[in-house]
Design a protein around this motif. Structure first.
Motif, PDB file in Angstrom:
ATOM      1  N   LEU A  69     -78.585 -75.969  83.626  1.00  0.00           N
ATOM      2  CA  LEU A  69     -79.510 -75.267  82.415  1.00  0.00           C
ATOM      3  C   LEU A  69     -80.303 -74.309  83.139  1.00  0.00           C
ATOM      4  CD1 LEU A  69     -80.000 -78.245  80.335  1.00  0.00           C
ATOM      5  CD2 LEU A  69     -78.214 -76.853  79.926  1.00  0.00           C
ATOM      6  N   GLN A  70     -80.583 -73.124  82.461  1.00  0.00           N
ATOM      7  CA  GLN A  70     -81.612 -72.185  82.875  1.00  0.00           C
ATOM      8  C   GLN A  70     -82.085 -71.314  81.617  1.00  0.00           C
ATOM      9  OE1 GLN A  70     -78.919 -69.696  85.828  1.00  0.00           O
ATOM     10  NE2 GLN A  70     -80.367 -68.277  84.792  1.00  0.00           N
ATOM     11  N   LEU A  71     -83.213 -70.922  82.031  1.00  0.00           N
ATOM     12  CA  LEU A  71     -83.745 -69.958  80.726  1.00  0.00           C
ATOM     13  C   LEU A  71     -83.216 -68.519  80.845  1.00  0.00           C
ATOM     14  CD1 LEU A  71     -87.599 -71.085  80.833  1.00  0.00           C
ATOM     15  CD2 LEU A  71     -86.233 -71.040  78.737  1.00  0.00           C
ATOM     16  N   ASN A 105     -94.918 -70.982  81.069  1.00  0.00           N
ATOM     17  CA  ASN A 105     -95.994 -70.719  79.666  1.00  0.00           C
ATOM     18  C   ASN A 105     -96.800 -69.476  79.843  1.00  0.00           C
ATOM     19  OD1 ASN A 105     -94.413 -72.847  78.477  1.00  0.00           O
ATOM     20  ND2 ASN A 105     -95.719 -74.370  79.288  1.00  0.00           N
ATOM     21  N   PHE A 159     -84.020 -66.285  78.417  1.00  0.00           N
ATOM     22  CA  PHE A 159     -85.055 -65.358  77.776  1.00  0.00           C
ATOM     23  C   PHE A 159     -85.951 -66.200  77.405  1.00  0.00           C
ATOM     24  CE2 PHE A 159     -86.755 -64.100  73.552  1.00  0.00           C
ATOM     25  CZ  PHE A 159     -87.161 -62.735  74.078  1.00  0.00           C
ATOM     26  N   LEU A 160     -87.143 -65.628  77.462  1.00  0.00           N
ATOM     27  CA  LEU A 160     -88.131 -66.536  77.195  1.00  0.00           C
ATOM     28  C   LEU A 160     -89.506 -65.520  76.550  1.00  0.00           C
ATOM     29  CD1 LEU A 160     -90.173 -69.355  77.025  1.00  0.00           C
ATOM     30  CD2 LEU A 160     -90.690 -68.726  79.463  1.00  0.00           C
ATOM     31  N   SER A 161     -89.902 -65.831  75.351  1.00  0.00           N
ATOM     32  CA  SER A 161     -91.265 -65.062  74.754  1.00  0.00           C
ATOM     33  C   SER A 161     -92.249 -66.108  74.474  1.00  0.00           C
ATOM     34  CB  SER A 161     -90.724 -63.981  73.747  1.00  0.00           C
ATOM     35  OG  SER A 161     -90.540 -64.685  72.481  1.00  0.00           O
ATOM     36  N   SER A 162     -93.179 -65.789  73.972  1.00  0.00           N
ATOM     37  CA  SER A 162     -94.322 -66.406  73.199  1.00  0.00           C
ATOM     38  C   SER A 162     -93.890 -67.352  72.423  1.00  0.00           C
ATOM     39  CB  SER A 162     -95.685 -65.718  72.973  1.00  0.00           C
ATOM     40  OG  SER A 162     -95.307 -64.643  72.020  1.00  0.00           O
ATOM     41  N   VAL A 203     -93.039 -74.571  77.307  1.00  0.00           N
ATOM     42  CA  VAL A 203     -92.067 -75.395  77.832  1.00  0.00           C
ATOM     43  C   VAL A 203     -92.578 -76.535  78.542  1.00  0.00           C
ATOM     44  CG1 VAL A 203     -90.123 -75.381  80.007  1.00  0.00           C
ATOM     45  CG2 VAL A 203     -90.541 -73.238  78.513  1.00  0.00           C
ATOM     46  N   ASN A 263     -96.630 -66.181  77.667  1.00  0.00           N
ATOM     47  CA  ASN A 263     -98.015 -65.768  76.619  1.00  0.00           C
ATOM     48  C   ASN A 263     -98.669 -64.715  76.864  1.00  0.00           C
ATOM     49  OD1 ASN A 263     -97.286 -68.151  75.262  1.00  0.00           O
ATOM     50  ND2 ASN A 263     -98.596 -69.608  76.504  1.00  0.00           N
ATOM     51  N   TYR A 294     -90.734 -60.870  83.868  1.00  0.00           N
ATOM     52  CA  TYR A 294     -89.920 -61.586  84.706  1.00  0.00           C
ATOM     53  C   TYR A 294     -88.520 -61.687  84.534  1.00  0.00           C
ATOM     54  CZ  TYR A 294     -90.140 -64.772  81.085  1.00  0.00           C
ATOM     55  OH  TYR A 294     -89.838 -65.240  79.589  1.00  0.00           O
TER      56      TYR A 294
END
Lengths: 85, 389
Positions: free
Chosen positions: A62-64, B27, A66-69, A38, B31, B36
């Protein structure tokens, strides 16, 4: 049908691998597979880096989600989508 | 929900990250595979929540990146544990509460009797108590079926009963039996005779022939309704004589009390003693000794009631009234004589109607007397079997 296949072949195959897969549900949710990080995270603008481009999402709240690598999901009211090469 | 419980058990912090290019934080945590949630952008940074363990590791990765973190709130069991670390009493109290709760939930504390109209609750509860079922009994020791049979055996008026135990509450459901009517043996040939000397006031014949009429005087054993009937052709027939014959009868009763009798009169001195009853335990709330030589005691028990259910927590109040002993006066003696007469009337004239009562007080050297002459309307009929050989 045949013509369409011929057009696809114009893009070199290795380039497909570096392109992100983007899926949008209306203007409320966007899924980007193949993200590498990001770059900007604000409630009205999120910039996502991929291997071949930067995807800039503009909108409200706007917001995340879900987030992965390698992938992420952004939700909120999406007003515009910009690809910065 | 399960995720929320797991997060609570592990403990987590909500913190804000501010500084140059806070996106780097996002990030890093993605990674490194850190957990979270609730990641929200805010002015000059982001806020997010993460488990304590990951938050501790995060500092290592943020070193030298120019990002400062500040904890906004701490949540979960580890923080609660930390807060009450030095207060062992709360833990002990909590454990004790749990143990007592589990222990006491194995006993019967509330008994409700339902479905009874004629049989009083107190009788059912007393019989159950005699058979080992009472408030405070261990519910595991109760053989419900056997107890039901015993209760039905001891109270014949009960046709059916069921003991339903729900937790600490026992509901006793009862169905009462029907009263068997008196069977009239119509085949038995009999006469109806008078059981007392009387003047007839009313005759209702339902079988046989009346041998007396209203206004007639009869003596004990005299025929009232005959079991011999004569038909129109002159033939006689033996039947079951039946009917109701009412007559005016006389009774005389004399009551006496000794002149030197002692009576107890209540004084204005009243003492109230309270006791608190919790489960089977009872302890006094005040320690007042009874200082009166002669006293009358009335005890009232009031249980704490919620939604019509008595809880095993009650207050007993004992009202102790001092009594004064003194020689009875004429007025008091008359009152005592009248009380004797009232008791006599209740027991002896239960099915009779007292028409008149004439009182006559008199005395001799030692006693006071009350002579009462009663005129009573009562049922006179008494069956007398006719034996035909």
């Amino acid at each position: 049908m045949k013509k369409s296949n011929e057009n696809n072949r114009k893009i070199p195959l290795p380039l497909y691998n570096s392109l992100p897969i983007i899926e949008i549900i209306g203007n409320r949710e966007i899924t980007i597979e193949g993200s590498t990080g990001v770059l900007k995270y604000e409630s009205d603008n999120i910039k996502v880096n991929t291997k071949s481009m930067v995807v800039s999402i503009e909108g409200r709240n706007l917001q995340l989600k879900f987030l992965s690598s390698s992938s992420l999901v952004v939700e909120g009211v999406i007003l515009s989508l910009e690809f910065i090469m | 929900m399960i995720i929320k419980i797991l997060r609570f058990l592990r403990g987590y912090v909500t913190f804000s990250a501010k500084g140059n290019f806070t996106e780097r934080l996002i990030n890093i945590i993605s990674n490194k595979g850190m957990l979270y949630w609730d990641i929200l952008p805010e002015k000059g940074g982001v806020t997010l929540s993460m488990p304590i363990k990951d938050y501790k590791n995060l500092h290592h990765y943020l070193y030298g990146k120019g990002i400062r973190t500040k904890i906004k709130s701490r949540h979960g069991l580890p923080f609660i544990k930390q807060k009450y670390k030095n207060r062992v009493g709360i833990l002990v109290g909590g454990l004790l509460f749990a143990v007592i709760l589990i222990l006491l939930s194995n006993f019967i504390w509330i008994i409700n009797v339902k479905g009874n109209n004629e049989i009083p609750d107190s009788r059912v509860i007393q019989v159950m108590r005699d058979n080992g079922f009472y408030e405070g009994v261990f519910s595991g020791s109760i053989d419900v079926k056997s107890l039901e049979h015993k209760i039905i055996g001891e109270i014949p008026e009960i046709r059916w009963m069921s003991i339903n135990i729900t937790g600490c509450k026992a509901d006793i459901e009862i169905k009462e039996g029907y009263k068997v009517p008196k069977i009239v043996e119509k085949n038995k040939i009999c006469n109806v005779k008078s059981k007392r000397d009387a003047v007839i006031t009313e005759i209702r014949v339902s079988g046989g022939t009346a041998r007396t009429k209203v206004g007639s005087a009869v003596i004990k054993g005299q025929l009232l309704i005959s079991g011999v009937t004569v038909s129109e052709d002159g033939k006689s027939r033996l039947v079951h004589a039946d009917g109701e014959v009412y007559g005016r009868t006389k009774y005389e009763k004399t009551f006496k009390v000794p002149k030197s009798s002692v009576v107890n009169n209540p004084t204005d001195n009243v003492m109230v003693r309270r006791r608190c009853n919790i489960f089977w335990l009872s302890f006094p709330l005040d320690f007042k000794p009874i200082t009166y030589d002669v006293y009358k005691s009335i005890t009232k028990k009031e249980a704490l009631n919620i939604n019509g259910t008595d809880l095993p927590l009650s207050l007993t109040e004992q009202y102790v009234t001092e009594m004064e002993r003194k020689e009875s006066s004429l007025k008091e003696n008359k009152k005592a004589l009248r009380q004797q007469a009232s008791v006599y009337e209740v027991f002896n004239f239960k099915d009779k109607e007292i028409e008149t009562r004439k009182e006559n007080f008199y005395e001799d050297k030692n006693n006071y007397y009350l002579k009462i002459n009663y005129t009573v309307i009562e049922e006179l009929s008494e069956t007398s079997e006719i034996i035909v050989q």
